[in-house]
Design a protein around this motif. Structure first.
Motif, PDB file in Angstrom:
ATOM      1  N   VAL A  31      -5.251 -80.122  70.485  1.00 26.04           N
ATOM      2  CA  VAL A  31      -4.022 -79.342  70.657  1.00 26.04           C
ATOM      3  C   VAL A  31      -2.836 -80.127  70.098  1.00 26.04           C
ATOM      4  O   VAL A  31      -2.037 -79.601  69.327  1.00 26.04           O
ATOM      5  N   ARG A  32      -2.763 -81.416  70.467  1.00 26.21           N
ATOM      6  CA  ARG A  32      -1.645 -82.248  69.991  1.00 26.21           C
ATOM      7  C   ARG A  32      -1.624 -82.365  68.479  1.00 26.21           C
ATOM      8  O   ARG A  32      -0.555 -82.387  67.864  1.00 26.21           O
ATOM      9  N   SER A  33      -2.803 -82.466  67.860  1.00 27.27           N
ATOM     10  CA  SER A  33      -2.839 -82.596  66.396  1.00 27.27           C
ATOM     11  C   SER A  33      -2.839 -81.212  65.741  1.00 27.27           C
ATOM     12  O   SER A  33      -2.981 -81.095  64.534  1.00 27.27           O
ATOM     13  N   GLN A  34      -2.719 -80.184  66.556  1.00 29.08           N
ATOM     14  CA  GLN A  34      -2.665 -78.785  66.127  1.00 29.08           C
ATOM     15  C   GLN A  34      -3.891 -78.350  65.326  1.00 29.08           C
ATOM     16  O   GLN A  34      -3.805 -77.503  64.450  1.00 29.08           O
ATOM     17  N   GLN A  35      -5.037 -78.958  65.653  1.00 27.79           N
ATOM     18  CA  GLN A  35      -6.307 -78.555  65.051  1.00 27.79           C
ATOM     19  C   GLN A  35      -6.939 -77.424  65.853  1.00 27.79           C
ATOM     20  O   GLN A  35      -7.770 -76.688  65.341  1.00 27.79           O
ATOM     21  N   ALA A  36      -6.565 -77.324  67.129  1.00 23.82           N
ATOM     22  CA  ALA A  36      -7.120 -76.276  67.993  1.00 23.82           C
ATOM     23  C   ALA A  36      -6.545 -74.930  67.562  1.00 23.82           C
ATOM     24  O   ALA A  36      -5.345 -74.810  67.350  1.00 23.82           O
ATOM     25  N   LYS A  37      -7.413 -73.932  67.426  1.00 19.19           N
ATOM     26  CA  LYS A  37      -6.955 -72.594  67.026  1.00 19.19           C
ATOM     27  C   LYS A  37      -6.871 -71.663  68.228  1.00 19.19           C
ATOM     28  O   LYS A  37      -6.069 -70.744  68.248  1.00 19.19           O
ATOM     29  N   VAL A  38      -7.736 -71.886  69.200  1.00 18.46           N
ATOM     30  CA  VAL A  38      -7.685 -71.123  70.453  1.00 18.46           C
ATOM     31  C   VAL A  38      -8.372 -71.966  71.533  1.00 18.46           C
ATOM     32  O   VAL A  38      -9.338 -72.662  71.243  1.00 18.46           O
ATOM     33  N   VAL A  39      -7.815 -71.927  72.746  1.00 18.10           N
ATOM     34  CA  VAL A  39      -8.333 -72.742  73.845  1.00 18.10           C
ATOM     35  C   VAL A  39      -8.802 -71.835  74.970  1.00 18.10           C
ATOM     36  O   VAL A  39      -8.137 -70.854  75.293  1.00 18.10           O
ATOM     37  N   LEU A  40      -9.963 -72.143  75.546  1.00 21.83           N
ATOM     38  CA  LEU A  40     -10.470 -71.392  76.691  1.00 21.83           C
ATOM     39  C   LEU A  40     -10.527 -72.320  77.891  1.00 21.83           C
ATOM     40  O   LEU A  40     -11.122 -73.395  77.813  1.00 21.83           O
ATOM     41  N   ILE A  41      -9.887 -71.891  78.970  1.00 20.64           N
ATOM     42  CA  ILE A  41      -9.833 -72.680  80.199  1.00 20.64           C
ATOM     43  C   ILE A  41     -10.625 -71.923  81.258  1.00 20.64           C
ATOM     44  O   ILE A  41     -10.425 -70.719  81.434  1.00 20.64           O
ATOM     45  N   ALA A  42     -11.513 -72.603  81.955  1.00 17.35           N
ATOM     46  CA  ALA A  42     -12.288 -71.946  83.013  1.00 17.35           C
ATOM     47  C   ALA A  42     -11.348 -71.541  84.143  1.00 17.35           C
ATOM     48  O   ALA A  42     -10.462 -72.302  84.520  1.00 17.35           O
ATOM     49  N   LYS A  43     -11.561 -70.318  84.674  1.00 15.11           N
ATOM     50  CA  LYS A  43     -10.650 -69.848  85.732  1.00 15.11           C
ATOM     51  C   LYS A  43     -10.861 -70.592  87.043  1.00 15.11           C
ATOM     52  O   LYS A  43      -9.998 -70.568  87.902  1.00 15.11           O
ATOM     53  N   ASP A  44     -11.999 -71.297  87.163  1.00 20.26           N
ATOM     54  CA  ASP A  44     -12.190 -72.099  88.370  1.00 20.26           C
ATOM     55  C   ASP A  44     -11.912 -73.589  88.130  1.00 20.26           C
ATOM     56  O   ASP A  44     -12.299 -74.444  88.912  1.00 20.26           O
ATOM     57  N   ALA A  45     -11.191 -73.882  87.032  1.00 23.53           N
ATOM     58  CA  ALA A  45     -10.726 -75.255  86.808  1.00 23.53           C
ATOM     59  C   ALA A  45      -9.634 -75.529  87.842  1.00 23.53           C
ATOM     60  O   ALA A  45      -9.022 -74.596  88.353  1.00 23.53           O
ATOM     61  N   SER A  46      -9.382 -76.802  88.124  1.00 26.67           N
ATOM     62  CA  SER A  46      -8.351 -77.117  89.119  1.00 26.67           C
ATOM     63  C   SER A  46      -6.992 -76.632  88.607  1.00 26.67           C
ATOM     64  O   SER A  46      -6.769 -76.542  87.395  1.00 26.67           O
ATOM     65  N   GLU A  47      -6.092 -76.320  89.551  1.00 23.91           N
ATOM     66  CA  GLU A  47      -4.760 -75.828  89.169  1.00 23.91           C
ATOM     67  C   GLU A  47      -4.063 -76.823  88.268  1.00 23.91           C
ATOM     68  O   GLU A  47      -3.405 -76.458  87.300  1.00 23.91           O
ATOM     69  N   ASN A  48      -4.209 -78.094  88.619  1.00 21.79           N
ATOM     70  CA  ASN A  48      -3.595 -79.169  87.851  1.00 21.79           C
ATOM     71  C   ASN A  48      -4.076 -79.138  86.392  1.00 21.79           C
ATOM     72  O   ASN A  48      -3.278 -79.199  85.459  1.00 21.79           O
ATOM     73  N   THR A  49      -5.386 -79.018  86.211  1.00 20.41           N
ATOM     74  CA  THR A  49      -5.977 -78.983  84.870  1.00 20.41           C
ATOM     75  C   THR A  49      -5.492 -77.737  84.117  1.00 20.41           C
ATOM     76  O   THR A  49      -5.076 -77.833  82.960  1.00 20.41           O
ATOM     77  N   GLN A  50      -5.543 -76.590  84.782  1.00 17.50           N
ATOM     78  CA  GLN A  50      -5.088 -75.344  84.134  1.00 17.50           C
ATOM     79  C   GLN A  50      -3.649 -75.473  83.669  1.00 17.50           C
ATOM     80  O   GLN A  50      -3.313 -75.095  82.557  1.00 17.50           O
ATOM     81  N   LYS A  51      -2.803 -76.029  84.539  1.00 14.63           N
ATOM     82  CA  LYS A  51      -1.382 -76.153  84.203  1.00 14.63           C
ATOM     83  C   LYS A  51      -1.187 -77.116  83.039  1.00 14.63           C
ATOM     84  O   LYS A  51      -0.454 -76.822  82.097  1.00 14.63           O
TER      85      LYS A  51
END
Length: 101
Positions: A31-51
């Motif tokens: 994400v920082r190097s802007q190589q990521a085109k789309v990111v998927l976050i698990a809905k049961d990831a911790s709130e901290n991680t999701q944020k």
């Protein structure tokens, strides 16, 4: 087959094609190097991680979604992961269409 199911199948293909990065640290790096085109976050990831991930994606203007469980993402790519990102524009475009991100 639903669009959600098609998108999960596509994640499996992207994994085999080597166009998918998984894991929190590696995804943040993409994400920082802007190589990521789309990111998927698990809905049961911790709130901290999701944020943390969603804030980074918003800052760098990278589309992301929180709509699958850890189990669904892990099964799709064949290893236990909470955060994954696609680094290929073609796969990312198709996923964004299927999931209307």
């Amino acid at each position: 087959m639903t669009n959600e199911q098609k998108a999960l199948n596509l994640l499996g293909l992207a994994t085999r094609a080597g166009k998918l990065i998984s894991g929190e640290d590696l995804t943040l790096k993409q994400v920082r190097s802007q190589q990521a085109k789309v990111v998927l976050i698990a809905k049961d990831a911790s709130e901290n991680t999701q944020k943390k991930i969603s804030d980074k994606c918003q800052y760098y203007n990278i589309p992301y979604t929180v709509q699958y469980s850890k189990a669904e993402l892990s099964q799709a790519i064949g290893k236990g992961r909470t955060i994954i990102c696609l680094t290929d524009s073609g796969f990312a475009k198709k996923i964004r269409e299927l999931l209307s991100i």
